[in-house]
Write a protein that holds these residues in place. Structure first.
Motif, PDB file in Angstrom:
ATOM      1  N   GLU A   1       0.843  -1.215   0.000  1.00 51.23           N
ATOM      2  CA  GLU A   1       0.000   0.000   0.000  1.00 51.23           C
ATOM      3  C   GLU A   1       0.870   1.254   0.000  1.00 51.23           C
ATOM      4  N   THR A   2       1.942   1.228   0.780  1.00 52.82           N
ATOM      5  CA  THR A   2       2.858   2.372   0.824  1.00 52.82           C
ATOM      6  C   THR A   2       3.500   2.588  -0.547  1.00 52.82           C
ATOM      7  N   GLU A   3       3.905   1.529  -1.180  1.00 57.97           N
ATOM      8  CA  GLU A   3       4.491   1.636  -2.527  1.00 57.97           C
ATOM      9  C   GLU A   3       3.475   2.194  -3.518  1.00 57.97           C
ATOM     10  N   ASN A   4       2.229   1.755  -3.420  1.00 58.03           N
ATOM     11  CA  ASN A   4       1.176   2.263  -4.311  1.00 58.03           C
ATOM     12  C   ASN A   4       0.944   3.752  -4.083  1.00 58.03           C
ATOM     13  N   VAL A   5       0.905   4.168  -2.814  1.00 55.75           N
ATOM     14  CA  VAL A   5       0.704   5.591  -2.503  1.00 55.75           C
ATOM     15  C   VAL A   5       1.872   6.411  -3.047  1.00 55.75           C
ATOM     16  N   ARG A   6       3.108   5.921  -2.842  1.00 55.37           N
ATOM     17  CA  ARG A   6       4.283   6.630  -3.343  1.00 55.37           C
ATOM     18  C   ARG A   6       4.245   6.734  -4.861  1.00 55.37           C
ATOM     19  N   ARG A   7       3.898   5.644  -5.538  1.00 55.95           N
ATOM     20  CA  ARG A   7       3.843   5.639  -7.003  1.00 55.95           C
ATOM     21  C   ARG A   7       2.779   6.611  -7.513  1.00 55.95           C
TER      22      ARG A   7
END
Length: 185
Positions: free
Chosen positions: A60-66
Motif C-alpha cells: 500500500e505504501t508503494e502504491n501511494v508513493r507511485r
C-alpha cells in the motif's frame, strides 16, 4: 551440624536429578511437548498473520508513493495549462488584427486596446499582478530595482518615476519594477 557431617557430600552431584525426578519428568513430558507444540503453532500463525499485514502495508505504501509521483509528474507537465488556455484568445485576437488588410489606424488602435485588456484579464486570472509603484512611494528593494538616483523635491529613497512596470505572481516577484529613486539631499 556435627563435625563429622560434610554438607557437600550430602548433596547430590551437580547435574543429577532428585530420586523421584524421572517419574515426574515422564509424567509432564507429554503435557509440555503438547503445550510447546501448541504454542509454536500459535506463534507461527501469528507470525504469518503479521508478515501478511506487513507485506500488505508495504504494498500500500508503494502504491501511494507511485501515485504521488505520477501526480507530481502530471502537475509539472501540465502546470501552465491554465495559463496557456488564458493566452490562446489573446493570440487569436492578434492574428485577427494582422489578417485585416485595410484597417485604419483608429481600428488598429481600438483592436490593440481590446487585446491589451484581454491580456491583462488573462494575467489577472492566473495571479500575475502588475507592480507599478506610485511616484513618492517608498523604495522597496524586494519589489523595485533602482536604475538611478536623481535629485528631486521629495523624500529621499522614494520612487520618482517608473521606467518599466514589474510583476508579481502569487505574491512572488516575477520581475521587479525599474524605477528612479530620489537622492538624499
Amino acid at each position: 551440624m556435627t563435625p563429622n557431617e560434610n554438607p557437600a557430600t550430602d548433596l547430590p552431584p551437580a547435574g543429577a536429578a532428585p530420586e523421584n525426578a524421572p517419574a515426574a519428568e515422564a509424567a509432564t513430558a507429554p503435557e509440555t511437548a503438547t503445550s510447546d507444540a501448541a504454542r509454536l503453532a500459535e506463534l507461527e500463525a501469528r507470525h504469518r498473520e503479521l508478515n501478511d499485514a506487513f507485506l500488505r502495508a508495504k504494498a500500500e505504501t508503494e502504491n501511494v508513493r507511485r501515485r504521488a509521483e505520477e501526480e507530481i509528474s502530471k502537475a509539472r507537465k501540465y502546470a501552465v495549462e491554465s495559463f496557456a488556455e488564458s493566452m490562446v484568445p489573446v493570440k487569436d485576437s492578434l492574428e485577427a488584427a494582422i489578417a485585416i488588410q485595410n484597417a485604419t489606424n483608429e481600428q488598429l488602435l481600438e483592436g490593440v486596446h481590446a487585446t491589451l485588456r484581454q491580456l491583462a484579464s488573462a494575467l489577472e486570472r492566473n495571479k500575475v499582478v502588475e507592480l507599478n509603484p506610485a511616484p513618492g512611494s517608498r523604495f522597496d528593494p524586494h519589489q523595485h530595482q533602482a536604475i538611478s538616483m536623481v535629485p528631486a523635491e521629495q523624500e529621499p529613497n522614494t520612487v520618482v518615476m517608473v521606467l518599466q512596470k514589474g510583476y508579481l505572481i502569487a505574491e512572488r516577484v516575477l520581475r521587479p519594477a525599474l524605477v528612479t529613486v530620489a537622492a538624499p539631499k
